[in-house]
Motif scaffolding. Structure first.
Motif, PDB file in Angstrom:
ATOM      1  N   GLU A  96     -16.586 -17.497   1.777  1.00 56.06           N
ATOM      2  CA  GLU A  96     -15.638 -18.596   1.943  1.00 56.06           C
ATOM      3  C   GLU A  96     -14.596 -18.552   0.839  1.00 56.06           C
ATOM      4  O   GLU A  96     -14.919 -18.292  -0.320  1.00 56.06           O
ATOM      5  CB  GLU A  96     -16.373 -19.947   1.906  1.00 56.06           C
ATOM      6  CG  GLU A  96     -17.051 -20.255   3.220  1.00 56.06           C
ATOM      7  CD  GLU A  96     -17.815 -21.559   3.208  1.00 56.06           C
ATOM      8  OE1 GLU A  96     -17.730 -22.303   2.208  1.00 56.06           O
ATOM      9  OE2 GLU A  96     -18.510 -21.818   4.198  1.00 56.06           O
ATOM     10  N   ILE A  97     -13.351 -18.787   1.232  1.00 55.34           N
ATOM     11  CA  ILE A  97     -12.269 -18.817   0.256  1.00 55.34           C
ATOM     12  C   ILE A  97     -11.596 -20.177   0.368  1.00 55.34           C
ATOM     13  O   ILE A  97     -11.218 -20.579   1.485  1.00 55.34           O
ATOM     14  CB  ILE A  97     -11.289 -17.660   0.514  1.00 55.34           C
ATOM     15  CG1 ILE A  97     -11.983 -16.349   0.145  1.00 55.34           C
ATOM     16  CG2 ILE A  97      -9.999 -17.837  -0.277  1.00 55.34           C
ATOM     17  CD1 ILE A  97     -11.307 -15.123   0.593  1.00 55.34           C
ATOM     18  N   ALA A  98     -11.507 -20.856  -0.754  1.00 54.77           N
ATOM     19  CA  ALA A  98     -10.957 -22.211  -0.717  1.00 54.77           C
ATOM     20  C   ALA A  98      -9.573 -22.185  -0.086  1.00 54.77           C
ATOM     21  O   ALA A  98      -8.715 -21.382  -0.467  1.00 54.77           O
ATOM     22  CB  ALA A  98     -10.880 -22.774  -2.132  1.00 54.77           C
ATOM     23  N   GLY A  99      -9.358 -23.027   0.904  1.00 58.99           N
ATOM     24  CA  GLY A  99      -8.058 -23.113   1.559  1.00 58.99           C
ATOM     25  C   GLY A  99      -7.946 -22.285   2.822  1.00 58.99           C
ATOM     26  O   GLY A  99      -7.049 -22.507   3.624  1.00 58.99           O
ATOM     27  N   ALA A 100      -8.845 -21.317   3.021  1.00 60.88           N
ATOM     28  CA  ALA A 100      -8.789 -20.496   4.236  1.00 60.88           C
ATOM     29  C   ALA A 100      -9.494 -21.235   5.367  1.00 60.88           C
ATOM     30  O   ALA A 100     -10.520 -21.872   5.146  1.00 60.88           O
ATOM     31  CB  ALA A 100      -9.440 -19.138   3.990  1.00 60.88           C
ATOM     32  N   PRO A 101      -8.936 -21.161   6.579  1.00 65.30           N
ATOM     33  CA  PRO A 101      -9.515 -21.928   7.682  1.00 65.30           C
ATOM     34  C   PRO A 101     -10.874 -21.401   8.120  1.00 65.30           C
ATOM     35  O   PRO A 101     -11.643 -22.116   8.743  1.00 65.30           O
ATOM     36  CB  PRO A 101      -8.485 -21.767   8.808  1.00 65.30           C
ATOM     37  CG  PRO A 101      -7.713 -20.530   8.478  1.00 65.30           C
ATOM     38  CD  PRO A 101      -7.724 -20.425   6.977  1.00 65.30           C
ATOM     39  N   ARG A 102     -11.154 -20.156   7.832  1.00 63.59           N
ATOM     40  CA  ARG A 102     -12.437 -19.593   8.240  1.00 63.59           C
ATOM     41  C   ARG A 102     -12.877 -18.559   7.214  1.00 63.59           C
ATOM     42  O   ARG A 102     -12.047 -18.068   6.448  1.00 63.59           O
ATOM     43  CB  ARG A 102     -12.341 -18.983   9.632  1.00 63.59           C
ATOM     44  CG  ARG A 102     -11.161 -18.058   9.856  1.00 63.59           C
ATOM     45  CD  ARG A 102     -11.229 -17.420  11.231  1.00 63.59           C
ATOM     46  NE  ARG A 102     -11.100 -18.395  12.286  1.00 63.59           N
ATOM     47  CZ  ARG A 102      -9.939 -18.787  12.820  1.00 63.59           C
ATOM     48  NH1 ARG A 102      -8.829 -18.257  12.385  1.00 63.59           N
ATOM     49  NH2 ARG A 102      -9.898 -19.670  13.782  1.00 63.59           N
ATOM     50  N   PRO A 103     -14.185 -18.247   7.183  1.00 59.15           N
ATOM     51  CA  PRO A 103     -14.656 -17.259   6.202  1.00 59.15           C
ATOM     52  C   PRO A 103     -14.033 -15.890   6.442  1.00 59.15           C
ATOM     53  O   PRO A 103     -13.662 -15.553   7.559  1.00 59.15           O
ATOM     54  CB  PRO A 103     -16.174 -17.219   6.436  1.00 59.15           C
ATOM     55  CG  PRO A 103     -16.401 -17.830   7.767  1.00 59.15           C
ATOM     56  CD  PRO A 103     -15.278 -18.769   8.015  1.00 59.15           C
ATOM     57  N   LEU A 104     -13.895 -15.119   5.372  1.00 58.63           N
ATOM     58  CA  LEU A 104     -13.257 -13.808   5.478  1.00 58.63           C
ATOM     59  C   LEU A 104     -14.203 -12.726   4.970  1.00 58.63           C
ATOM     60  O   LEU A 104     -15.011 -12.960   4.083  1.00 58.63           O
ATOM     61  CB  LEU A 104     -11.965 -13.793   4.637  1.00 58.63           C
ATOM     62  CG  LEU A 104     -10.864 -14.725   5.120  1.00 58.63           C
ATOM     63  CD1 LEU A 104      -9.749 -14.830   4.090  1.00 58.63           C
ATOM     64  CD2 LEU A 104     -10.307 -14.245   6.456  1.00 58.63           C
ATOM     65  N   PRO A 105     -14.087 -11.517   5.525  1.00 55.72           N
ATOM     66  CA  PRO A 105     -14.967 -10.429   5.075  1.00 55.72           C
ATOM     67  C   PRO A 105     -14.576  -9.959   3.668  1.00 55.72           C
ATOM     68  O   PRO A 105     -13.420  -9.615   3.428  1.00 55.72           O
ATOM     69  CB  PRO A 105     -14.736  -9.333   6.120  1.00 55.72           C
ATOM     70  CG  PRO A 105     -13.435  -9.650   6.767  1.00 55.72           C
ATOM     71  CD  PRO A 105     -13.217 -11.120   6.641  1.00 55.72           C
ATOM     72  N   ALA A 106     -15.562  -9.961   2.773  1.00 56.17           N
ATOM     73  CA  ALA A 106     -15.288  -9.599   1.381  1.00 56.17           C
ATOM     74  C   ALA A 106     -14.856  -8.149   1.246  1.00 56.17           C
ATOM     75  O   ALA A 106     -14.141  -7.795   0.316  1.00 56.17           O
ATOM     76  CB  ALA A 106     -16.527  -9.860   0.525  1.00 56.17           C
TER      77      ALA A 106
END
Lengths: 176, 649, 241
Positions: free
Chosen positions: C56-66
Motif C-alpha cells: 500500500e502506498i499512501a494516496g494511491a487508490p489501490r495497492p501497487l506491486p513493489a
C-alpha cells in the motif's frame, strides 16, 4: 476431569493421516488420560456415537457414503477438523476430477487393467461426480494440511482444544 | 493543398450539389448496409441514370443514426436555380432534415450559400430546407421514390410539412407511425416510410462529432471538404502555434471519450513537453521491435507518436465504427492537428480487423489526403510532416487498453504493463506517445473551427461538449445519438429511445452503460445527468458510449453473468486476479443462477469483486467486477431470491 | 546502476534512502523488510504479474506491486497489514485453485516456492473451488519436462530464456485461463530448434512445472542464485565494449 470425547474418521484417503496420529508416539501416552477415543478405525465401535467433542476427519469426500458420513459427523460433533491434504484440498483423490466418472472407470479398469476387464459392480459405493475437500460438504472448524500432516500439528490442535484455546490462531505447520 | 485550393474545391462541391434538382443521400454505414442499403443505392442510381432529365444527384452518405430503421435515405429538392428560396416549408421545418445542427452553432444563420467565393461555405444547412427522411427503403421502392419527385416537383416540400403538426407528438412512443398518418403525407405513396423529423430521437441531438454525417460521402474527400473539412488543420498550420492549439483544447474542457475521461488538453501538453526519443527496438525480453516499412524509410532520430485508439470492443457499442465509416477524414484531421500540437510526425490508427469497412474507408481517406498534401510531407505548404499508418487489431478486447495496444503495435503479445510510466512519457518504442480515442480526435477540428468557448458552452461544468451513444436493447429507436453532456438518462432512454418497443410493452428496468467495465443503472435513477462523475457515483462509468436498455424481463444476475463471461474470455492472463478471479466470479454467478447459491456465496462474490477491483493490473480487471457490483447494489433482491433455502441433511 | 537522484521514503514507518531508479522491493530488501514475491526474480526484468508483492502506498487508490513501483520522495509504503495479507492470500488461493498443485505427487515437493508461499501466507485450504485443468504435458525434451498443470504463468522461464540465454525459446500463447507457455511456435520442446538445452528455465521455475527428468523429489532443488551474477557480468561486459 471430564475426558475429551474424540473421534477419528477415515473417508477417501490412504490412512496416512492416521499413521501421523499414531506418530505422536509417547505423547499419546500423555494425552491418553485426557482423551476418550469414542470412534475410530483404530477401535472396534461400528456406530458413530451420538455426541463427540472433537472429530478428526481424514480423506476427501468421494462417494455418497462419504458424504452421508461427513454430515453425520458434523451433526454429532462439537468441533470438526479436516485432517490432512485430502480433507483440506482434495489432494490425490481429487486428481480424478478432470475426468468424468465413466471416462475414469474405463481408463482404470479397462485401458490400464490387465486380465479381466470392467469396473467392479459389487460391494463398492458409486462415485460422486467430483472428489471434494471436506469444507465443500460440511462446515469445518480447523484445517490441518499436509500429506501427511505432521504429528506435531495434531498435538498442537489436541492440546489447544484441551486447553480451550482459540483454534483459528494456530499457525499452519505444513502445506502439501 | 493551400487554404485557397481547399476553399475552391469545397465551393465547387457545394455548387454541384446546388445544381442538382433533387439530391438523394443513401446511408452507406454498416448498420444500413447490413439491411441492404447498397442495393437501394444501386437501384436509385439506376433510376437516376435512366432519367437524366430529372437532374438527380445520388450519393452514398454517412450514418444518420436511426440504425434500427435502415436503410435510411433522404431526399432533398433544391429550389429552381433562378428563384430565391421560397419553399413553403422553409421556416416551418428548419429541422426537416433528419439530424440538425447544434443550436449553438455560430453559423446557424448561414443559409444555402450559392456564392462560390463565400468565405465559409457551409453545407450544413444545405439540406435543412426541404428534406424528407425515408426509412426501411427497399430497392423496389426506388422507382416509386423517383416517380414522386417527377410527378410533383414542388410538392415534396409540402409533404415535409408534418413538423408543424408534430408539436403535440412529443410522446415518442410511436412517433414514426403517427407521422406516417399525418394528413400532409397521407397520399404520399411511401407515406408509411417517411420518418418524422420532429422525433425527439433527432430533435434532441446536438451534433459535433456526427455533424453533417448525412451530407458526407465517406469515400470522397471533396465531400468532407464541403463540410468545412481540413479547414481547422490548415488554420492551425498557418496561423497558430502548437501551445495555442493545446490551450484551445484545454480551455474547451474536452475529456477522453474512450471512457477514462482524462482531460485531453492535459494529455496533449504532457506529450508536448516530453522530449522526443530515439525509438528503442523492443523492450525487455520479448519483441523484435520491428518498425513499419513507412517509418523505416525515415532517418533515425528522436520521435513522438500519435495513436488513434479505434479498438472498440464493448458489446453493443459501435460509435467509433460509425465515425470511421462516415467521416474518416474528420479523425485524420484531428490526429494531424494533435500531431502538430505535440510535435509528432508519425501516427498509427489501431483499428480492429472486425471493422473491414472502416479500415477500407480509412485506407482510402489516407490515400486521398496524402495525394492532396493534407497528410505526408509539408502539409498544406507548411513544414509540418505527418504520416499515418493503420494497424489491425487481432480481436483481443484488452488491446483497447493503451499499454496493451502499444505492445501490439510493437509486434509483441498484446498485454498491458503496469503504469507509470505512462505512454505520454514512455510509449511506443519508448517514445512519448499521445493516445486518444476516435471520438476524441473527431471533436478536435470543431473545437478549432468554432472555438473553445463554444465547445465549453455545451455540456456540464465538469463534462463539456457532447457524447455519442449507441442505443441498443429494449427501446423503440435503437441506433446512434449524440447528445450534450448532462442530459438525463430518462431523456435519452424514454424520449429519444422512445421507451420500450411496441410489441414488448414491458417497463424499462435499467440501462447498462460502459459495457463490461460499466454498471446497470435502475430506472428509478433515470433523472441522473449523464456525465463522467455522475455515472461513476452510481457505480457505472461513461465508458466509450454503449448503452444497453433492459426491460423488466431482464434477470440482473444473468446480465452480470453475461458481462463476466465476456471478461473471462477477454482477460489476457498476465495477472492472477483477473485471469482466475473473473472465472471464480463467473462460477459463483452460475451457481447462484442455478439456484444453488448460499448466503456465504454472496459474501465471497463481493470479496472476489473487491479483489478484482483492487489488485488487477489493468483497467480490464479493475473494472470487470462493475457489472456485478452495480447489480448487487441496485438489484440485490434478485440475487437473494435466487439463493437456495438452508436445507440440512 | 547509479546516476539517479537519491530520495528518502518511508517503508513501514522506517526512513529509507533510495535511488529513484530502484524499485520499492529492492529498497525494502536492502533494509531487511520482507515482501513476499513470486513472479519476481533477481536478475530478470520485473513484470508485476502475479500481484503477490502488492504494497500500500499512501494516496494511491489501490495497492501497487513493489517489484515494478519506483520510490518517490516522501512516499509512505506499507508492506504488511491485515488487508494486504488477506489480498495476497486470496490471490495465492486463486493460483492454487487454477492449476493442479498436488504437492504429494510433485517432483519439487519441499523445494517449491509456491508451496513455501502458501505456508507463509497461511493458506490451509482453498475458499474458492479448484478448477482441475487438463493441460498438456510436454515430455518431448530428452533432459527436461514441462507439466503445464503446475504452471502459474510467472513467465520467469520466458524472461530468462530471452533476457539471459538470448534464445527466446519460450513465450506465452492464448488468453486468460487458456494462456500457456510454449516453446518456439508451439512445437514440442524436444523439437524446438531455438532451445540450447541450457536448462535455465528449469532452474528459475518456482514450481514443478519445469523439471529435470530422472530426478527424485528430494533431488529436484532449483538453483537460480547465480542469475544476478550473470546479469551483472553481462552489464560489465557491455559497458567495457
Amino acid at each position: 476431569m471430564k475426558r475429551l470425547r474424540l473421534a477419528t474418521i477415515w473417508l477417501d484417503g490412504c490412512s496416512g493421516c492416521h499413521m501421523s496420529f499414531l506418530d505422536m508416539d509417547e505423547l499419546l501416552l500423555e494425552l491418553a488420560p485426557r482423551l476418550e477415543l469414542a470412534y475410530s478405525p483404530l477401535v472396534d465401535r461400528k456406530e458413530f456415537p451420538e455426541q463427540v467433542d472433537l472429530a478428526l476427519l481424514e480423506g476427501a469426500v468421494s462417494t455418497p457414503e462419504d458424504e452421508a458420513k461427513a454430515r453425520l459427523v458434523r451433526a454429532r460433533s462439537h468441533l470438526v477438523v479436516a485432517l490432512g491434504d485430502c480433507a483440506c484440498n482434495g489432494n490425490l483423490p481429487a486428481m480424478r476430477n478432470r475426468l468424468d466418472n465413466a471416462e475414469l472407470l474405463d481408463l482404470v479398469y479397462r485401458q490400464q487393467a490387465e486380465g479381466e476387464a470392467g469396473p467392479p459392480t459389487r460391494n463398492v459405493p458409486p462415485l460422486l461426480p467430483h472428489s471434494l475437500p471436506l469444507h465443500r460438504v460440511i462446515d469445518v472448524d480447523l484445517f490441518l494440511p499436509g500429506c501427511p500432516p505432521p504429528a506435531a500439528a495434531i498435538v498442537r490442535a489436541l492440546t489447544a482444544v484441551l486447553e480451550g484455546r482459540e483454534l483459528s490462531e494456530l499457525p499452519t505447520l505444513k502445506f502439501g | 493543398m493551400t487554404p485557397e485550393e481547399l476553399q475552391r474545391i469545397a465551393a465547387e462541391e457545394l455548387q454541384a450539389r446546388q445544381h442538382a434538382r433533387h439530391r438523394i443521400g443513401v446511408c452507406t454505414a454498416s448498420g444500413c448496409l447490413s439491411c441492404g442499403s447498397r442495393e437501394v443505392l444501386t437501384a436509385i442510381k439506376q433510376e437516376a441514370a435512366d432519367k437524366p432529365e430529372m437532374n438527380l444527384r445520388v450519393e452514398g452518405v454517412g450514418c444518420m443514426g436511426l440504425c434500427s430503421r435502415g436503410p435510411l435515405v433522404w431526399v432533398q429538392t433544391n429550389p429552381p436555380p433562378t428563384e430565391t428560396s421560397t419553399a413553403a416549408s422553409a421556416d416551418a421545418s428548419p429541422t426537416a432534415s433528419a439530424p440538425n445542427l447544434p443550436d449553438a452553432s455560430p453559423d446557424d444563420s448561414a443559409d444555402i450559400t450559392t456564392d462560390a467565393s463565400s468565405d465559409r461555405p457551409t453545407g450544413a444547412s444545405a439540406r435543412a430546407e426541404s428534406a424528407l427522411l425515408y426509412k426501411q427503403l427497399t430497392p423496389d421502392d426506388a422507382p416509386t421514390l423517383i416517380a414522386t419527385l417527377a410527378a410533383a416537383p414542388a410538392s415534396p416540400t409540402a409533404a415535409a410539412a408534418p413538423p408543424a403538426t408534430t408539436a403535440e407528438q412529443t410522446s415518442a412512443q410511436d412517433s414514426t407511425q403517427t407521422s406516417a398518418q399525418a394528413p400532409a403525407t397521407g397520399d404520399h405513396p411511401l407515406a408509411q416510410k417517411i420518418c418524422d423529423p420532429a422525433m425527439p430521437f433527432f430533435k434532441r441531438q446536438v451534433k459535433v462529432v456526427l455533424d453533417q454525417f448525412e451530407n458526407i460521402d465517406p469515400e470522397r474527400l471533396e465531400s468532407y471538404l464541403a463540410a468545412d473539412g481540413y479547414l481547422a488543420l490548415l488554420d492551425c498550420l498557418h496561423h497558430r502555434r502548437p501551445p495555442e492549439i493545446i490551450d484551445e483544447i484545454t480551455r474547451s474542457g474536452l475529456r477522453g471519450r474512450g471512457g477514462g475521461g482524462y482531460p485531453t488538453g492535459l494529455k496533449w501538453s504532457t506529450v508536448a513537453k516530453a522530449s522526443a526519443f530515439v525509438p528503442q527496438a523492443g523492450q525487455g525480453h520479448a519483441g523484435s521491435g520491428r518498425q513499419s516499412a513507412g517509418e523505416a524509410e525515415r532517418p533515425d532520430g528522436p520521435r513522438k507518436y500519435v495513436i488513434c485508439n479505434a479498438d472498440e470492443g464493448d458489446p453493443g457499442a459501435f460509435m467509433d465504427r460509425s465515425v470511421l465509416e462516415s467521416a474518416p477524414h474528420r479523425v485524420l484531421e484531428g490526429m494531424a492537428i494533435a500531431a502538430y500540437a505535440v510535435g509528432a510526425d508519425f501516427g498509427y490508427i489501431y483499428v480492429r480487423a472486425e471493422y473491414p469497412l472502416a479500415v477500407e474507408r480509412l485506407r482510402k481517406a489516407i490515400g486521398q489526403a496524402e495525394k492532396q498534401g493534407l497528410l505526408g510531407r509539408n502539409i498544406g505548404g507548411s513544414d509540418f510532416n505527418f504520416q499515418v499508418e493503420i494497424r489491425l487489431g487481432a480481436g483481443a478486447f484488452v488491446c483497447g487498453e493503451e499499454t496493451a495496444l502499444l505492445a501490439s503495435i510493437e509486434g509483441r503479445r498484446g498485454q498491458p504493463r503496469p503504469r507509470p510510466p505512462y505512454p505520454a512519457e514512455h510509449g511506443l518504442w519508448g517514445c512519448p506517445t499521445l493516445i486518444n480515442n476516435v471520438e476524441t480526435f473527431a471533436n478536435v477540428a470543431a473545437i478549432i473551427n468554432r472555438g473553445a468557448d463554444w465547445f465549453a458552452s455545451l455540456g456540464t461544468d465538469k463534462s463539456k461538449g457532447t457524447k455519442v451513444f449507441a442505443l441498443a436493447g429494449k427501446v423503440a429507436n435503437t441506433g446512434l445519438i449524440e447528445v450534450p453532456m448532462g442530459i438525463s438518462l430518462t431523456e435519452i432512454v424514454n424520449e429519444m429511445g422512445g421507451g420500450t418497443p411496441d410489441e414488448a410493452g414491458g417497463a424499462i428496468k435499467a440501462v447498462q452503460t460502459g459495457g463490461p467495465s460499466g454498471g446497470c443503472i435502475p430506472a428509478a435513477h433515470f433523472n441522473l445527468p449523464v456525465d463522467y462523475e455522475s455515472l461513476q457515483a452510481e457505480g457505472s462509468i461513461m465508458g466509450s458510449g454503449g448503452m444497453i436498455i433492459m426491460d423488466d424481463t431482464a434477470a440482473m444476475v444473468d446480465v452480470a453473468r453475461f458481462f463476466m463471461e465476456f471478461c473471462v474470455e477477454e482477460s489476457c492472463g498476465k495477472c492472477t486476479p483477473c485471469r482466475v478471479g473473473t472465472k471464480q466470479v463467473l462460477l459463483l454467478l452460475e451457481k447462484i443462477g442455478r439456484g444453488e447459491g448460499r448466503p456465504a456465496d454472496l459474501t465471497q462474490l463481493e470479496e472476489l469483486c473487491h479483489l478484482l477491483q483492487q489488485t488487477s493490473l489493468c483497467g480490464l480487471g479493475q473494472s470487470a467486477a462493475n457489472p456485478v457490483l452495480s447489480t448487487l447494489r441496485f438489484f440485490r433482491r434478485e440475487y437473494v431470491e435466487l439463493l437456495a433455502g438452508e436445507e440440512e441433511a | 546502476m547509479s546516476g539517479g537522484r537519491v530520495i528518502t521514503l518511508q517503508i513501514d514507518g522506517r526512513d529509507c534512502g533510495a535511488r529513484e531508479e530502484q524499485t520499492i522491493l529492492e529498497v525494502a530488501r536492502e533494509n531487511g523488510i520482507y515482501i513476499p514475491t513470486l513472479c519476481h526474480l533477481n536478475g530478470l526484468h520485473p513484470v508485476g504479474g502475479c500481484r503477490i508483492c502488492l504494497v500500500e502506498i499512501a494516496g494511491a487508490p489501490r495497492p501497487l506491486p513493489a517489484c515494478v513501483t519506483h520510490p518517490v520522495e516522501g512516499m509512505q509504503v506499507t508492506t504488511d497489514n491485515p488487508e494486504l495479507r488477506r489480498q495476497r492470500r486470496l490471490i495465492l488461493e486463486l493460483m492454487l485453485a487454477e492449476g493442479n498443485h498436488i504437492c504429494a505427487v510433485c517432483v519439487v515437493n519441499g523445494h517449491c516456492e509456491l508451496q513455501e508461499l502458501a505456508l507463509q501466507l497461511g493458506v490451509d485450504h482453498l475458499e474458492v473451488p479448484a478448477l482441475y485443468p487438463s493441460r498438456e504435458v510436454d515430455a518431448s525434451h530428452p533432459r527436461f519436462g514441462l507439466d503445464r498443470n503446475r504452471c502459474v504463468l510467472c513467465t520467469r522461464c520466458v524472461r530468462v530464456c530471452g533476457e539471459i540465454e538470448g534464445a527466446h525459446t519460450w513465450d506465452v500463447m492464448g488468453r486468460g485461463l487458456q494462456a500457456m507457455v510454449i516453446s518456439d511456435l508451439n512445437q514440442p520442446w524436444g523439437e524446438a530448434e531455438s532451445c540450447t538445452g541450457c536448462g535455465k528455465c528449469v532452474q528459475v521455475c518456482p514450481t514443478g512445472a519445469l523439471f529435470e527428468k530422472g530426478k527424485s523429489a528430494g533431488e529436484m532443488v532449483k538453483r537460480h542464485l547465480h542469475l544476478p551474477l550473470l546479469t551483472a557480468m553481462r552489464r560489465e561486459e557491455e559497458a567495457g565494449e
